[in-house]
Design a protein around this motif. Structure first.
Motif, PDB file in Angstrom:
ATOM      1  N   MET A   1       0.845  -1.183   0.000  1.00 20.05           N
ATOM      2  CA  MET A   1       0.000   0.000   0.000  1.00 20.05           C
ATOM      3  C   MET A   1       0.881   1.234   0.000  1.00 20.05           C
ATOM      4  SD  MET A   1      -2.934  -1.214   2.720  1.00 20.05           S
ATOM      5  CE  MET A   1      -1.842  -1.068   4.115  1.00 20.05           C
ATOM      6  N   ASN A   2       0.791   2.008  -1.062  1.00 23.24           N
ATOM      7  CA  ASN A   2       1.575   3.235  -1.191  1.00 23.24           C
ATOM      8  C   ASN A   2       0.669   4.449  -1.233  1.00 23.24           C
ATOM      9  OD1 ASN A   2       3.951   1.666  -1.426  1.00 23.24           O
ATOM     10  ND2 ASN A   2       3.689   1.502  -3.648  1.00 23.24           N
ATOM     11  N   ASN A   3       1.255   5.595  -0.960  1.00 21.40           N
ATOM     12  CA  ASN A   3       0.512   6.859  -0.991  1.00 21.40           C
ATOM     13  C   ASN A   3      -0.784   6.749  -0.181  1.00 21.40           C
ATOM     14  OD1 ASN A   3      -0.128   9.500  -1.671  1.00 21.40           O
ATOM     15  ND2 ASN A   3      -1.021   8.944  -3.644  1.00 21.40           N
ATOM     16  N   LEU A   4      -0.651   6.297   1.030  1.00 18.15           N
ATOM     17  CA  LEU A   4      -1.818   6.067   1.867  1.00 18.15           C
ATOM     18  C   LEU A   4      -2.525   7.363   2.226  1.00 18.15           C
ATOM     19  CD1 LEU A   4      -0.332   3.240   4.051  1.00 18.15           C
ATOM     20  CD2 LEU A   4      -2.482   3.084   2.795  1.00 18.15           C
ATOM     21  N   LYS A   5      -3.836   7.263   2.351  1.00 18.11           N
ATOM     22  CA  LYS A   5      -4.685   8.402   2.654  1.00 18.11           C
ATOM     23  C   LYS A   5      -5.477   8.108   3.925  1.00 18.11           C
ATOM     24  CE  LYS A   5      -5.330   9.129  -2.321  1.00 18.11           C
ATOM     25  NZ  LYS A   5      -6.329   9.254  -3.415  1.00 18.11           N
ATOM     26  N   PRO A   6      -5.946   9.142   4.613  1.00 17.25           N
ATOM     27  CA  PRO A   6      -6.747   8.908   5.831  1.00 17.25           C
ATOM     28  C   PRO A   6      -7.955   8.013   5.567  1.00 17.25           C
ATOM     29  CG  PRO A   6      -6.050  11.187   5.727  1.00 17.25           C
ATOM     30  CD  PRO A   6      -5.641  10.565   4.426  1.00 17.25           C
ATOM     31  N   GLU A   7      -8.535   8.086   4.389  1.00 18.60           N
ATOM     32  CA  GLU A   7      -9.704   7.256   4.088  1.00 18.60           C
ATOM     33  C   GLU A   7      -9.352   5.783   3.907  1.00 18.60           C
ATOM     34  OE1 GLU A   7      -8.757  10.081   2.554  1.00 18.60           O
ATOM     35  OE2 GLU A   7      -9.112   9.973   0.380  1.00 18.60           O
ATOM     36  N   ASP A   8      -8.073   5.457   3.914  1.00 20.74           N
ATOM     37  CA  ASP A   8      -7.657   4.056   3.881  1.00 20.74           C
ATOM     38  C   ASP A   8      -7.667   3.425   5.272  1.00 20.74           C
ATOM     39  OD1 ASP A   8      -5.194   4.995   1.464  1.00 20.74           O
ATOM     40  OD2 ASP A   8      -7.103   3.980   1.078  1.00 20.74           O
ATOM     41  N   THR A   9      -7.903   4.224   6.292  1.00 20.98           N
ATOM     42  CA  THR A   9      -7.948   3.715   7.653  1.00 20.98           C
ATOM     43  C   THR A   9      -9.061   2.692   7.817  1.00 20.98           C
ATOM     44  OG1 THR A   9      -7.009   5.734   8.609  1.00 20.98           O
ATOM     45  CG2 THR A   9      -8.334   4.349  10.064  1.00 20.98           C
ATOM     46  N   ALA A  10      -8.700   1.506   8.253  1.00 18.26           N
ATOM     47  CA  ALA A  10      -9.668   0.421   8.385  1.00 18.26           C
ATOM     48  C   ALA A  10      -8.962  -0.811   8.949  1.00 18.26           C
ATOM     49  CB  ALA A  10     -10.282   0.072   7.035  1.00 18.26           C
ATOM     50  N   VAL A  11      -9.748  -1.799   9.292  1.00 18.87           N
ATOM     51  CA  VAL A  11      -9.205  -3.128   9.569  1.00 18.87           C
ATOM     52  C   VAL A  11      -9.173  -3.880   8.239  1.00 18.87           C
ATOM     53  CG1 VAL A  11      -9.492  -5.298  10.802  1.00 18.87           C
ATOM     54  CG2 VAL A  11     -10.089  -3.135  11.918  1.00 18.87           C
ATOM     55  N   TYR A  12      -8.029  -4.424   7.917  1.00 16.38           N
ATOM     56  CA  TYR A  12      -7.843  -5.118   6.654  1.00 16.38           C
ATOM     57  C   TYR A  12      -7.857  -6.624   6.882  1.00 16.38           C
ATOM     58  CZ  TYR A  12      -6.799  -0.830   4.187  1.00 16.38           C
ATOM     59  OH  TYR A  12      -6.894   0.405   3.596  1.00 16.38           O
ATOM     60  N   TYR A  13      -8.628  -7.313   6.051  1.00 18.11           N
ATOM     61  CA  TYR A  13      -8.784  -8.761   6.157  1.00 18.11           C
ATOM     62  C   TYR A  13      -8.297  -9.430   4.878  1.00 18.11           C
ATOM     63  CZ  TYR A  13     -12.013  -7.572   9.938  1.00 18.11           C
ATOM     64  OH  TYR A  13     -12.586  -7.075  11.089  1.00 18.11           O
ATOM     65  N   CYS A  14      -7.566 -10.522   5.021  1.00 15.90           N
ATOM     66  CA  CYS A  14      -7.242 -11.320   3.855  1.00 15.90           C
ATOM     67  C   CYS A  14      -8.206 -12.503   3.789  1.00 15.90           C
ATOM     68  CB  CYS A  14      -5.801 -11.809   3.905  1.00 15.90           C
ATOM     69  SG  CYS A  14      -5.358 -12.833   5.327  1.00 15.90           S
ATOM     70  N   ALA A  15      -8.378 -13.002   2.584  1.00 17.21           N
ATOM     71  CA  ALA A  15      -9.334 -14.075   2.362  1.00 17.21           C
ATOM     72  C   ALA A  15      -8.838 -14.995   1.260  1.00 17.21           C
ATOM     73  CB  ALA A  15     -10.699 -13.500   1.987  1.00 17.21           C
ATOM     74  N   ALA A  16      -9.276 -16.230   1.292  1.00 17.48           N
ATOM     75  CA  ALA A  16      -8.871 -17.209   0.278  1.00 17.48           C
ATOM     76  C   ALA A  16     -10.074 -18.065  -0.103  1.00 17.48           C
ATOM     77  CB  ALA A  16      -7.750 -18.093   0.808  1.00 17.48           C
ATOM     78  N   GLY A  17     -10.082 -18.488  -1.362  1.00 19.44           N
ATOM     79  CA  GLY A  17     -11.170 -19.316  -1.842  1.00 19.44           C
ATOM     80  C   GLY A  17     -10.766 -20.085  -3.081  1.00 19.44           C
ATOM     81  N   ARG A  18     -11.724 -20.770  -3.651  1.00 17.34           N
ATOM     82  CA  ARG A  18     -11.473 -21.542  -4.871  1.00 17.34           C
ATOM     83  C   ARG A  18     -11.403 -20.606  -6.068  1.00 17.34           C
ATOM     84  NH1 ARG A  18     -16.660 -25.140  -4.066  1.00 17.34           N
ATOM     85  NH2 ARG A  18     -17.324 -23.110  -3.282  1.00 17.34           N
ATOM     86  N   ASN A  19     -10.951 -21.151  -7.198  1.00 18.91           N
ATOM     87  CA  ASN A  19     -10.902 -20.355  -8.416  1.00 18.91           C
ATOM     88  C   ASN A  19     -12.303 -19.940  -8.846  1.00 18.91           C
ATOM     89  OD1 ASN A  19      -8.117 -20.112  -9.773  1.00 18.91           O
ATOM     90  ND2 ASN A  19      -8.143 -22.168  -8.926  1.00 18.91           N
ATOM     91  N   GLY A  20     -12.436 -18.669  -9.174  1.00 12.60           N
ATOM     92  CA  GLY A  20     -13.732 -18.161  -9.563  1.00 12.60           C
ATOM     93  C   GLY A  20     -13.688 -17.405 -10.882  1.00 12.60           C
ATOM     94  N   ILE A  21     -14.848 -16.947 -11.291  1.00 15.43           N
ATOM     95  CA  ILE A  21     -14.942 -16.136 -12.503  1.00 15.43           C
ATOM     96  C   ILE A  21     -14.817 -14.664 -12.125  1.00 15.43           C
ATOM     97  CG2 ILE A  21     -16.316 -17.847 -13.729  1.00 15.43           C
ATOM     98  CD1 ILE A  21     -18.809 -16.266 -13.019  1.00 15.43           C
TER      99      ILE A  21
END
Length: 125
Positions: free
Chosen positions: A82-102
């Motif tokens: 994440m570059n050039n971060l802005k105040p509106e980027d403030t949040a809890v960030y979650y990663c996720a994984a799943g099967r191949n999708g469209i």
């Protein structure tokens, strides 16, 4: 599979952070991976995703050109630079994984079966 997100913190506007999402129990090399975020009082929103079968990447309009999703060669860790971060980027960030999708599924939270615990990103103005 279990996902462990890390790398969050406090940064000033314009700064950079790299989030990591480490997988255990199964490699992330073949399936889809994504990052979502949730700010206080707001719904969880899509940030970025990477499709396993063809390495296509997808970004929300708000982060396109500033954030980059990638995966290490072993397929066990996914990153969000994440570059050039802005105040509106403030949040809890979650990663996720799943099967191949469209393509139409890549931005939807329901596409992903496994979720990390979240890491806080705070951008000060």
């Amino acid at each position: 599979v279990q996902l462990q997100a890390s790398g969050g913190g406090l940064v000033q506007t314009g700064g950079s952070l790299r989030l990591s999402c480490a997988a255990s129990g199964r490699t992330l090399s073949s399936g889809d991976v994504g990052w979502f975020r949730q700010a206080p009082g707001k719904e969880r929103e899509f940030v970025a995703s990477r499709r396993g079968r063809d390495r296509m990447t997808y970004y929300s309009d708000s982060v396109k050109g500033r954030f980059t999703i990638s995966r290490d060669n072993a397929g066990d860790t996914v990153y969000l630079q994440m570059n050039n971060l802005k105040p509106e980027d403030t949040a809890v960030y979650y990663c996720a994984a799943g099967r191949n999708g469209i393509t139409s599924e890549m931005r939807r939270a329901r596409h992903y079966d496994y979720w990390g615990q979240g890491t806080q990103v705070t951008v000060s103005s």
